[in-house]
Design an enzyme around this catalytic site. Structure first.
Site, PDB file in Angstrom:
ATOM      1  N   GLU A 116       0.825  -1.198   0.000  1.00 30.88           N
ATOM      2  CA  GLU A 116       0.000   0.000   0.000  1.00 30.88           C
ATOM      3  C   GLU A 116       0.862   1.252   0.000  1.00 30.88           C
ATOM      4  O   GLU A 116       1.956   1.268   0.570  1.00 30.88           O
ATOM      5  CB  GLU A 116      -0.940   0.014   1.211  1.00 30.88           C
ATOM      6  CG  GLU A 116      -2.025  -1.032   1.147  1.00 30.88           C
ATOM      7  CD  GLU A 116      -2.985  -0.977   2.319  1.00 30.88           C
ATOM      8  OE1 GLU A 116      -4.169  -1.275   2.123  1.00 30.88           O
ATOM      9  OE2 GLU A 116      -2.561  -0.632   3.442  1.00 30.88           O
ATOM     10  N   CYS A 130       3.440   8.523   0.754  1.00 37.43           N
ATOM     11  CA  CYS A 130       4.028   7.546   1.670  1.00 37.43           C
ATOM     12  C   CYS A 130       4.176   6.228   0.922  1.00 37.43           C
ATOM     13  O   CYS A 130       3.186   5.673   0.431  1.00 37.43           O
ATOM     14  CB  CYS A 130       3.142   7.374   2.894  1.00 37.43           C
ATOM     15  SG  CYS A 130       3.703   6.106   4.037  1.00 37.43           S
ATOM     16  N   CYS A 137       6.665  -6.786   7.410  1.00 40.46           N
ATOM     17  CA  CYS A 137       7.746  -6.220   8.231  1.00 40.46           C
ATOM     18  C   CYS A 137       8.038  -7.173   9.382  1.00 40.46           C
ATOM     19  O   CYS A 137       7.126  -7.774   9.942  1.00 40.46           O
ATOM     20  CB  CYS A 137       7.332  -4.852   8.768  1.00 40.46           C
ATOM     21  SG  CYS A 137       8.603  -4.022   9.766  1.00 40.46           S
ATOM     22  N   CYS A 141       6.530  -4.169  15.838  1.00 38.45           N
ATOM     23  CA  CYS A 141       6.018  -3.122  16.724  1.00 38.45           C
ATOM     24  C   CYS A 141       4.601  -3.499  17.164  1.00 38.45           C
ATOM     25  O   CYS A 141       3.757  -3.844  16.334  1.00 38.45           O
ATOM     26  CB  CYS A 141       6.014  -1.776  16.017  1.00 38.45           C
ATOM     27  SG  CYS A 141       7.657  -1.212  15.509  1.00 38.45           S
ATOM     28  N   CYS A 144       1.475  -1.898  15.419  1.00 35.58           N
ATOM     29  CA  CYS A 144       1.469  -1.787  13.960  1.00 35.58           C
ATOM     30  C   CYS A 144       0.915  -3.049  13.309  1.00 35.58           C
ATOM     31  O   CYS A 144       1.404  -4.160  13.548  1.00 35.58           O
ATOM     32  CB  CYS A 144       2.891  -1.529  13.459  1.00 35.58           C
ATOM     33  SG  CYS A 144       3.013  -1.346  11.670  1.00 35.58           S
ATOM     34  N   CYS A 382      -1.257   5.597  10.077  1.00 27.68           N
ATOM     35  CA  CYS A 382       0.003   5.147  10.649  1.00 27.68           C
ATOM     36  C   CYS A 382      -0.221   3.866  11.425  1.00 27.68           C
ATOM     37  O   CYS A 382      -1.037   3.809  12.341  1.00 27.68           O
ATOM     38  CB  CYS A 382       0.554   6.237  11.568  1.00 27.68           C
ATOM     39  SG  CYS A 382       1.994   5.735  12.506  1.00 27.68           S
TER      40      CYS A 382
END
Length: 518
Positions: A116, A130, A137, A141, A144, A382
């Site tokens: 995305e 962005c 990933c 985190c 996230c 975010c």
């Protein structure tokens, strides 16, 4: 240290992207033979300049004819179409926010993976994109959603730049988001993306080589022409690559995703923080700040504020001490709900305001922003970018505000505004002051936070900060009316006394005499 990139799963790809500079340069060097690197580099720039122009026009292929790309070696003109494509990815879907300021793209890669990217349009003609640098990933985190996917693979530099090409096409299209190639206007496309932030899916510094390779064409005046000072690379703190970035690309901006003021708390929020202790991360940050020109020195400190976890004023004091004296901007990001298993909750507005006041006030005086929300209704937020294997977005929170942080010279989403007696908007940056998260918060209202003066050696505790009690609105109005009445009465009294004294002193006699003579 290439451990991070080496651990990424390998992907099986077909043709390269014309935007993939390393692959294109290797192809040209192989065909030209030894000792021809400078020639190969010259041809690479010519080909990629033509590729950017073709993409902006909405073309599906790159015309390599003599008329379109002169002076190209015969072997390249013949073999390039077999090995390279103008676009190896496609836009699977586009979601546009209700106010039209934000568009989220789901980009399908040639091997079926999806990533995305989000385009945010700001006042003044600034448009921030962005981009993702990885599929998934591995940093984990806890707030996230992307981290729940794991690390599925690295993007090539061409795939990173194709996200820019797709966004430019979309923004340049006439009508209501039409994607018909006929609608594209190259002049509009060239201004469609003015700022780029590597804050989408993935840890950019775990795909260091591809990210750095993409920076060349991204900033090239003959390419996408985004100035290095308008490019921001985010990281949770991969120390060896932070040091390498300061050496290899010192003019791009750095965003350090800190999220905690001490090592123990950071390890709970960012599990991979055990690999790089906070003192080493801060030393790498200092090396970055010392590199490059003085026009670019500021870095952004990203701090996701989690309710009941890292949102106390004591945390703000500790963070202020950690950052004291460093040329940084602190960006407080209220948590956006996601489907992560940790079940974090958003902080209260008052908690974020109190933290911002501590950081911006004495003795720290740090430039502090509170993240502006954009694309809230399309979940382009975010920490919320995550797709399953089929490309569907994972279930989760509907609110959000995507990273930008780095758009302009001040790295804030909104323009800096004067604080005194004006409404403050999210994202504005003011020296030594802060623009709080709520647009209805004013500096002259009772709902502000006062910070007691303390020596630098004094301990910073949450009890050192006191909040004024809120005064009822009707009481405020009554007091204001009484004050106004008293002021008017005092002015009238002073005028009367002055007039009486002047008459007593005979100051009006000459005037009366002249009037009588007339």
């Amino acid at each position: 240290d290439g451990r991070e990139a080496d651990m990424a799963p390998k992907r099986t790809l077909g043709r390269h992207s014309f935007f993939d500079a390393p692959a294109l340069l290797a192809f040209l060097e192989d065909g030209l033979g030894p000792g021809k690197r400078d020639t190969a580099e010259r041809h690479r720039r010519t080909i990629q300049e033509a590729a950017v122009a073709a993409a902006d026009r909405g073309s599906g292929t790159l015309d390599l004819s003599v008329a379109a790309v002169p002076n190209l070696p015969a072997f390249a003109r013949e073999r390039l179409p077999e090995a390279f494509a103008l676009l190896t990815s496609s836009v699977d879907s586009v979601a546009t926010s209700g106010d039209g300021t934000t568009a989220k793209f789901v980009v399908k890669l040639q091997d079926g993976h999806r990533v995305e990217s989000v385009l945010m349009r700001h006042d003044g003609g600034r448009n921030t994109l962005c981009v993702s640098s990885q599929v998934g990933c591995k940093m984990g985190c806890t707030f996230c959603a992307t981290g729940t996917l794991g690390e599925l693979g690295n993007l090539t530099s061409g795939e990173i730049l194709e996200q820019v090409a797709h966004a430019r096409r979309f923004a340049a299209a006439k009508g209501n988001g039409e994607t018909d190639a006929v609608a594209f206007r190259a002049a509009e496309a060239s201004a469609a993306v003015t700022n780029v932030v590597f804050m989408g899916m993935g840890e950019p510094l775990n795909n260091y080589d591809a990210v750095c390779a993409s920076l060349g064409l991204l900033s090239d005046a003959r390419g996408f022409a985004v100035a290095p000072s308008r490019v921001t690379v985010s990281t949770v703190g991969v120390v060896p690559k932070m040091l390498a970035l300061a050496r290899d690309s010192p003019e791009v901006r750095l965003a350090l995703s800190l999220h905690a003021p001490n090592q123990a708390l950071r390890e709970k929020i960012v599990p991979t923080a055990t690999a790089y202790p906070l003192p080493k991360i801060m030393a790498a940050l200092d090396a970055y700040l010392a590199a490059g020109t003085r026009a670019r020195t500021r870095a952004m400190i990203e701090y996701c504020v989690l309710g009941g976890v890292n949102d106390e004023e004591a945390h703000a004091f500790e963070l202020g001490e950690l950052l004291r004296g460093r040329d940084v901007i602190v960006n407080l990001i209220p948590f956006n709900p996601t489907d992560t298993p940790m079940g974090h909750t958003p902080p209260t507005r008052e908690a974020v305001q109190a933290m911002a006041a501590v950081l911006a006030g004495p003795p720290f005086g740090l430039r502090t922003t509170v993240r502006k929300e954009m694309g809230q209704d399309i979940a382009g937020a975010c920490g919320q970018l995550a797709l399953d294997a089929g490309g569907a977005k994972r279930a989760g929170g509907a609110g959000g505000d995507l990273e930008d942080l780095a758009g302009s010279a001040g790295n804030g989403f909104a323009r800096a505004k004067t604080v005194a007696d004006k409404k403050l908007k999210k994202g504005s940056v003011v020296n030594g002051r802060v623009a709080f998260a709520s647009s209805d918060v004013q500096t002259n209202k009772s709902r502000t936070t006062s910070v007691q003066t303390m020596s630098s050696a004094a301990p910073r505790r949450a009890t050192d900060v006191t909040k004024k009690k809120q005064i009822p609105r009707d009481v405020e109005l009554a007091v204001a009316a009484l004050n106004a009445t008293a002021t008017i009465s005092m002015v009238v009294l002073l005028l009367a006394v002055s007039w009486k004294l002047a008459a007593h002193a005979g100051l009006f006699e000459d005037h009366e005499r002249q009037h009588a003579e007339l």
